[in-house]
Structures are given as structure tokens and as C-alpha cells.
Design a protein around this motif. Structure first.
Motif, PDB file in Angstrom:
ATOM      1  N   LEU A 229      -2.684   3.930  13.267  1.00 57.41           N
ATOM      2  CA  LEU A 229      -3.990   3.275  13.264  1.00 57.41           C
ATOM      3  C   LEU A 229      -4.013   2.040  14.154  1.00 57.41           C
ATOM      4  CD1 LEU A 229      -6.754   3.675  11.841  1.00 57.41           C
ATOM      5  CD2 LEU A 229      -5.979   2.044  10.114  1.00 57.41           C
ATOM      6  N   SER A 230      -2.909   1.310  14.210  1.00 56.81           N
ATOM      7  CA  SER A 230      -2.826   0.106  15.035  1.00 56.81           C
ATOM      8  C   SER A 230      -1.518   0.110  15.805  1.00 56.81           C
ATOM      9  CB  SER A 230      -2.920  -1.151  14.160  1.00 56.81           C
ATOM     10  OG  SER A 230      -1.868  -1.170  13.202  1.00 56.81           O
ATOM     11  N   GLU A 231      -1.382  -0.808  16.752  1.00 55.14           N
ATOM     12  CA  GLU A 231      -0.165  -0.872  17.557  1.00 55.14           C
ATOM     13  C   GLU A 231       1.037  -1.205  16.674  1.00 55.14           C
ATOM     14  OE1 GLU A 231       1.622  -3.233  21.456  1.00 55.14           O
ATOM     15  OE2 GLU A 231      -0.450  -3.568  20.793  1.00 55.14           O
ATOM     16  N   GLN A 232       2.090  -0.406  16.819  1.00 57.30           N
ATOM     17  CA  GLN A 232       3.268  -0.528  15.970  1.00 57.30           C
ATOM     18  C   GLN A 232       4.438  -1.165  16.720  1.00 57.30           C
ATOM     19  OE1 GLN A 232       3.248   1.250  12.469  1.00 57.30           O
ATOM     20  NE2 GLN A 232       1.220   0.543  13.080  1.00 57.30           N
ATOM     21  N   SER A 233       5.377  -1.710  15.961  1.00 53.24           N
ATOM     22  CA  SER A 233       6.585  -2.272  16.548  1.00 53.24           C
ATOM     23  C   SER A 233       7.528  -1.140  16.942  1.00 53.24           C
ATOM     24  CB  SER A 233       7.277  -3.205  15.544  1.00 53.24           C
ATOM     25  OG  SER A 233       8.573  -3.528  15.979  1.00 53.24           O
TER      26      SER A 233
ATOM     27  N   LYS B 161      -7.927   7.695   2.959  1.00 55.96           N
ATOM     28  CA  LYS B 161      -8.785   7.239   4.061  1.00 55.96           C
ATOM     29  C   LYS B 161      -8.184   7.588   5.418  1.00 55.96           C
ATOM     30  CE  LYS B 161     -11.535   3.333   5.649  1.00 55.96           C
ATOM     31  NZ  LYS B 161     -11.918   1.923   5.412  1.00 55.96           N
ATOM     32  N   ASN B 162      -6.851   7.738   5.484  1.00 53.62           N
ATOM     33  CA  ASN B 162      -6.172   8.067   6.748  1.00 53.62           C
ATOM     34  C   ASN B 162      -5.260   9.274   6.510  1.00 53.62           C
ATOM     35  OD1 ASN B 162      -6.780   5.351   8.381  1.00 53.62           O
ATOM     36  ND2 ASN B 162      -6.174   4.789   6.302  1.00 53.62           N
ATOM     37  N   PRO B 163      -5.863  10.451   6.243  1.00 54.47           N
ATOM     38  CA  PRO B 163      -5.090  11.575   5.704  1.00 54.47           C
ATOM     39  C   PRO B 163      -4.162  12.290   6.688  1.00 54.47           C
ATOM     40  CG  PRO B 163      -7.360  12.230   6.086  1.00 54.47           C
ATOM     41  CD  PRO B 163      -7.292  10.752   6.342  1.00 54.47           C
ATOM     42  N   LEU B 164      -4.467  12.270   7.969  1.00 53.35           N
ATOM     43  CA  LEU B 164      -3.714  13.093   8.912  1.00 53.35           C
ATOM     44  C   LEU B 164      -2.455  12.412   9.447  1.00 53.35           C
ATOM     45  CD1 LEU B 164      -6.593  14.799  10.939  1.00 53.35           C
ATOM     46  CD2 LEU B 164      -5.260  15.719   9.036  1.00 53.35           C
ATOM     47  N   THR B 165      -2.584  11.197   9.939  1.00 53.60           N
ATOM     48  CA  THR B 165      -1.426  10.518  10.538  1.00 53.60           C
ATOM     49  C   THR B 165      -1.079   9.210   9.851  1.00 53.60           C
ATOM     50  OG1 THR B 165      -2.854   9.441  12.162  1.00 53.60           O
ATOM     51  CG2 THR B 165      -1.870  11.540  12.795  1.00 53.60           C
ATOM     52  N   GLY B 166      -1.820   8.803   8.833  1.00 48.26           N
ATOM     53  CA  GLY B 166      -1.522   7.559   8.143  1.00 48.26           C
ATOM     54  C   GLY B 166      -1.780   6.342   9.012  1.00 48.26           C
ATOM     55  N   ILE B 167      -1.286   5.198   8.579  1.00 53.84           N
ATOM     56  CA  ILE B 167      -1.557   3.959   9.308  1.00 53.84           C
ATOM     57  C   ILE B 167      -0.333   3.456  10.064  1.00 53.84           C
ATOM     58  CG2 ILE B 167      -3.346   3.274   7.679  1.00 53.84           C
ATOM     59  CD1 ILE B 167      -1.358   1.274   6.472  1.00 53.84           C
ATOM     60  N   GLY B 168       0.794   4.173   9.978  1.00 54.33           N
ATOM     61  CA  GLY B 168       1.987   3.777  10.708  1.00 54.33           C
ATOM     62  C   GLY B 168       3.073   3.205   9.811  1.00 54.33           C
ATOM     63  N   LEU B 169       4.306   3.261  10.298  1.00 54.29           N
ATOM     64  CA  LEU B 169       5.476   2.865   9.503  1.00 54.29           C
ATOM     65  C   LEU B 169       5.869   1.405   9.668  1.00 54.29           C
ATOM     66  CD1 LEU B 169       7.618   6.058  10.142  1.00 54.29           C
ATOM     67  CD2 LEU B 169       6.931   5.240   7.885  1.00 54.29           C
TER      68      LEU B 169
ATOM     69  N   MET C  82       4.318   6.878  -2.250  1.00 55.42           N
ATOM     70  CA  MET C  82       2.973   6.463  -1.867  1.00 55.42           C
ATOM     71  C   MET C  82       2.970   5.782  -0.500  1.00 55.42           C
ATOM     72  SD  MET C  82       0.992   7.609  -4.162  1.00 55.42           S
ATOM     73  CE  MET C  82       2.099   8.956  -4.561  1.00 55.42           C
ATOM     74  N   PHE C  83       4.032   5.005  -0.223  1.00 49.80           N
ATOM     75  CA  PHE C  83       4.129   4.376   1.101  1.00 49.80           C
ATOM     76  C   PHE C  83       4.235   5.436   2.187  1.00 49.80           C
ATOM     77  CE2 PHE C  83       6.904   2.970   4.595  1.00 49.80           C
ATOM     78  CZ  PHE C  83       6.077   1.993   5.141  1.00 49.80           C
ATOM     79  N   LEU C  84       5.047   6.465   1.953  1.00 46.76           N
ATOM     80  CA  LEU C  84       5.213   7.520   2.946  1.00 46.76           C
ATOM     81  C   LEU C  84       3.886   8.213   3.241  1.00 46.76           C
ATOM     82  CD1 LEU C  84       7.351   9.074   4.634  1.00 46.76           C
ATOM     83  CD2 LEU C  84       7.468  10.713   2.752  1.00 46.76           C
ATOM     84  N   LEU C  85       3.100   8.514   2.199  1.00 46.43           N
ATOM     85  CA  LEU C  85       1.798   9.162   2.397  1.00 46.43           C
ATOM     86  C   LEU C  85       0.838   8.245   3.151  1.00 46.43           C
ATOM     87  CD1 LEU C  85       1.275  10.877  -1.093  1.00 46.43           C
ATOM     88  CD2 LEU C  85       2.033  11.941   1.049  1.00 46.43           C
ATOM     89  N   ALA C  86       0.825   6.960   2.788  1.00 44.77           N
ATOM     90  CA  ALA C  86      -0.062   6.007   3.452  1.00 44.77           C
ATOM     91  C   ALA C  86       0.348   5.775   4.903  1.00 44.77           C
ATOM     92  CB  ALA C  86      -0.095   4.679   2.693  1.00 44.77           C
ATOM     93  N   ALA C  87       1.651   5.747   5.145  1.00 45.90           N
ATOM     94  CA  ALA C  87       2.154   5.427   6.481  1.00 45.90           C
ATOM     95  C   ALA C  87       2.127   6.617   7.427  1.00 45.90           C
ATOM     96  CB  ALA C  87       3.579   4.890   6.377  1.00 45.90           C
ATOM     97  N   MET C  88       2.366   7.840   6.918  1.00 43.47           N
ATOM     98  CA  MET C  88       2.505   9.003   7.796  1.00 43.47           C
ATOM     99  C   MET C  88       1.459  10.085   7.573  1.00 43.47           C
ATOM    100  SD  MET C  88       6.643   9.440   8.116  1.00 43.47           S
ATOM    101  CE  MET C  88       6.497  10.165   9.760  1.00 43.47           C
ATOM    102  N   GLY C  89       0.608   9.912   6.550  1.00 38.60           N
ATOM    103  CA  GLY C  89      -0.412  10.916   6.289  1.00 38.60           C
ATOM    104  C   GLY C  89       0.108  12.027   5.392  1.00 38.60           C
TER     105      GLY C  89
END
Length: 421
Positions: free
Chosen positions: A80-84, A298-306, A350-357
Motif C-alpha cells: 500500500l505504501s513505500e516499504q523499507s 480492507k486490503n484483501p489481495l496484497t495487504g499493506i506490506g511487511l 493476523m499480522f500476516l493477513l494484514a501485511a500480505m493479504g
């Protein structure tokens, strides 16, 4: 195959590094150096091994490795946003050392070698933690503070470690009339330590079965972590051990003698965390169960990033409709009092689902549940791991990626066998 002393020592060091890289203080304070040593050790072991490399095994694990790494970098590109980029390089390294570890044990050893090394290393860690728990009564006033930019604890000559009361005021507890600190063993917090203590109890009780006195030692160590999940898992294992493994009237009597004081500690712990001074700890875990799931929806396919820092920023500003919370509260029967936080999630799933979809997250969870390292009493083993992961962010650390690889490897072999028939 003759299992030499030299091979045992090498395997024990590899397993020790695998465990320490999953929440151990050795990696907390020296992460880059320890990963370098771990990687060099694995390469040297594979290069100087007398066993020939199994090409099919190598190709299968290479496919697993490429697939998992690709999923991580796909997530990086579509986050969703630029990642490190350094965070994703770290996950790539984790995949690398985990796959090399699995290749070593599958190619150079027999099926039981990893379990025996895991048992031996955890036995030493449990005995160390047993000594550490009671040594605090003697050396509690002679501890030195050690810290880095992200973590602080106290130590007695870098041999025994205790949580810093400046960071965690609830690390000091009264247990059976004794003023002690929660036992974290060689790990960064008691919740992580209890996982490996419970794995050792599982191995001793159901797999290796060598020394009943070690079960008693391990029980004491788990209780001194004062971890709600840890004590619950201990009680569940005791039920299975005495009612289904031993199956004797005397064993059931022993169970009630042991379980009553443990249950009292557990119930007091639950009361403290749901209605007492430590309610904030429970509320944080409750919030980590609920909010990341809505982020994933809200971000089901790719999540918001790790990237953990980006995740913390996103969740702090994330809004959930109060009616959704009310629905959960009504069905669970517990009020969710926390509204937001800028901390990371303690819930691995839950973190994995949120982060990676959902597609990638559920795929990796399925691979984890399909692990092939422990097959006997498999459901108990998975229960220990899964309940611990609901309160510890460890799923993407080497020990668990190792288990994920074992599940992936097994799946590909079964698929190839089905395709060839």
C-alpha cells in the motif's frame, strides 16, 4: 548411517542458532553478526559434508525457496505504501538460512536427527532457565542493565537474563510466596520463552520419553514465565499425558495433585489480565486479534506490506466501524476498550493477513499447518505453536519458516507423485 559425535555437535549448534534467531537474546543484541555466523556455518557444513547432494531434493527446495522469496518481493512491489527494502532483504535472508537448514537435515542426516538435536538443545535451555528462575533470589540486587536501540533487559554476568522493571513494571511477580521475576530464559520475553519450554515438555512427554524428572523441571520453568498461554498449554499437555498417554488411576491422581496449584496460578493470572492491573496486556492482544483482521479485509489481495514501521503508522490511523467491534464483543463476551495503537501486532496470524493479504497469508498458514518435522502427536504440537503465535510475532522467523518449508516440500513431493501416477 553412523551418527558421529562431530555431527551431533554441528547439528546442535545449527539448531541452537535456529532457535536463537527466533526470539533469542543472542540475535536481539547481535543480529547481523549472528546471521553471518549462522550462514557461514550452514555453507561450511554443506560444502564439507561427505554426503552427496540429492539433486531432486535440491531442486525441490530451490523451487520452494524461489516461491516464498517471490511472494515476499511481490508484496514489496504491490504494498500500500513505500516499504523499507532492508526489511525485505531480512526476510530473504530468513528464507535462505531456513531452507539451508532443512536441506542439511534432509540431505545429510536421517529423519530423527533434527528432533534429537532439538530435544538436546531445548533441554539445556530449560535447565538454564530453571537455574535462572531461582538464582534471582540470590543475585536480584546485583544485575547490570544492557540495551540497544530497541530493547533493554538486565543480566548477571551475561549468563542469566531478566526483564528490566524500568521497561516492564509487571516483570516482578509473587509466585507461591516468593518475589521473583518472570522467567524469560535466553529469550527477549517470557511469552516467547514459554513456547520453546512447552515444545521441550511435548518432546519429553510424547516423543523422546527419557526422563520424567525433566518434565517436573520443565513444569516449574513454564510456571515461572507467568505466561497465560504458556500455563494453559502446560495444563492441556498434562491432561493428554495423564489421561491418554499413561492411562492409569495413579496417574490421574498425580494429575490432580499437580494440576490444582497450576490451575490456581492460571486463574489468578486470567483474573489479573481481564479485570485487574494488567488488563492493558490482555486488551492489547485482544486488539491485535481484531483490528489487523479488519485491515486485511480492507486490503484483501496484497495487504499493506511487511514493513513494521509502516504497519504501525497505518494501524494508528485506521478506523473500524464501532458496530463491527460491538458484533465481536457480543459474540466473544468481552469488551474491547482499546481504540488504537502505534505498536506492532503481537498476533502472528493476523499480522500476516494484514501485511500480505488473504491469498498469500492463508497459503503460508496452510504450509505451516502442514509441517512435517513432528508427525507423532501432531495436533498437540501444532496447538502449542498456534496458540503461542496468537500472542507472539514469530511466524516469519527462521524456526517457523523452517517448518513452513517442511510443509511446502512435502506438498510438492506429493503433487509430483500424484502427477506421475
Amino acid at each position: 548411517m553412523i551418527y558421529t559425535l562431530k555431527q551431533k555437535i554441528i547439528d546442535n549448534i545449527i539448531v541452537f542458532m535456529l532457535i536463537m534467531s527466533t526470539g533469542g537474546l543472542l540475535f536481539v543484541f547481535n543480529r547481523n553478526l549472528m546471521y553471518l555466523i549462522f550462514t557461514v556455518l550452514l555453507f561450511a557444513t554443506l560444502i564439507f559434508s561427505k554426503s552427496k547432494s540429492n539433486r531432486k531434493l535440491f531442486n525441490t527446495l530451490l523451487l520452494c525457496c524461489i516461491t516464498i522469496v517471490s511472494l515476499f518481493w511481490f508484496n514489496y512491489m504491490f504494498a500500500l505504501s513505500e516499504q523499507s527494502i532492508s526489511k525485505y532483504m531480512y526476510y530473504t535472508l530468513v528464507v535462505f538460512v531456513s531452507s539451508l537448514t532443512l536441506f542439511h537435515f534432509l540431505n545429510n542426516r536421517n529423519e530423527s536427527s533434527f528432533r534429537l538435536s532439538l530435544y538436546f538443545v531445548l533441554k539445556l535451555i530449560v535447565i538454564h532457565a530453571f537455574i535462572q528462575s531461582f538464582l534471582y533470589l540470590v543475585v536480584g540486587d546485583n544485575l547490570k542493565v544492557i540495551s540497544n536501540s530497541e530493547y533493554e533487559c538486565t543480566t548477571f554476568f551475561y549468563l542469566f537474563y531478566y526483564a528490566s522493571t524500568d521497561v516492564n513494571k509487571y516483570s516482578e511477580i509473587v509466585l507461591f510466596g516468593l518475589d521473583v521475576r518472570r522467567n524469560q530464559g535466553l529469550f527477549w520475553e517470557p511469552g516467547v520463552a514459554q513456547l520453546f519450554f512447552n515444545i521441550f515438555f511435548f518432546l519429553e512427554a510424547f516423543i523422546i520419553k527419557r526422563n520424567k524428572w525433566l518434565l517436573m523441571v520443565c513444569m516449574v520453568v513454564i510456571i515461572t514465565t507467568y505466561s497465560t498461554i504458556g500455563i494453559l498449554l502446560l495444563l492441556m499437555q498434562l491432561i493428554v499425558y495423564f489421561f491418554f498417554e499413561k492411562r492409569s488411576k495413579f496417574g490421574i491422581l498425580i494429575f490432580f495433585i499437580i494440576a490444582l496449584p497450576i490451575s490456581s496460578v492460571f486463574l489468578f493470572n486470567i483474573e489479573e489480565k481481564t479485570t485487574g492491573d494488567k488488563e492493558a496486556s490482555f486488551q492489547k492482544r485482544y486488539f491485535d486479534l481484531v483490528q489487523p483482521f479488519f485491515i486485511a479485509i480492507k486490503n484483501p489481495l496484497t495487504g499493506i506490506g511487511l514493513d513494521l514501521y509502516k504497519f504501525q503508522e497505518y494501524r494508528y490511523e485506521f478506523y473500524v466501524d464501532p458496530s463491527d467491534y460491538k458484533f465481536i464483543e457480543k459474540n466473544i463476551g468481552l469488551d474491547l476498550k482499546m481504540e488504537n495503537t502505534n505498536e506492532g501486532s503481537s498476533n502472528s496470524f493476523m499480522f500476516l493477513l494484514a501485511a500480505m493479504g488473504f491469498p498469500t497469508g492463508l497459503f503460508m498458514i496452510w504450509l505451516f499447518l502442514n509441517q512435517q518435522v513432528i508427525k507423532r502427536r501432531r495436533l498437540i504440537f501444532l496447538l502449542i505453536l498456534s496458540l503461542s503465535l496468537f500472542s507472539s510475532p514469530l511466524l516469519l522467523r527462521p524456526f517457523f519458516i523452517f517448518l513452513i518449508f517442511s510443509g511446502f516440500f512435502s506438498f510438492i513431493l506429493k503433487f509430483d507423485s500424484f502427477k506421475n501416477h
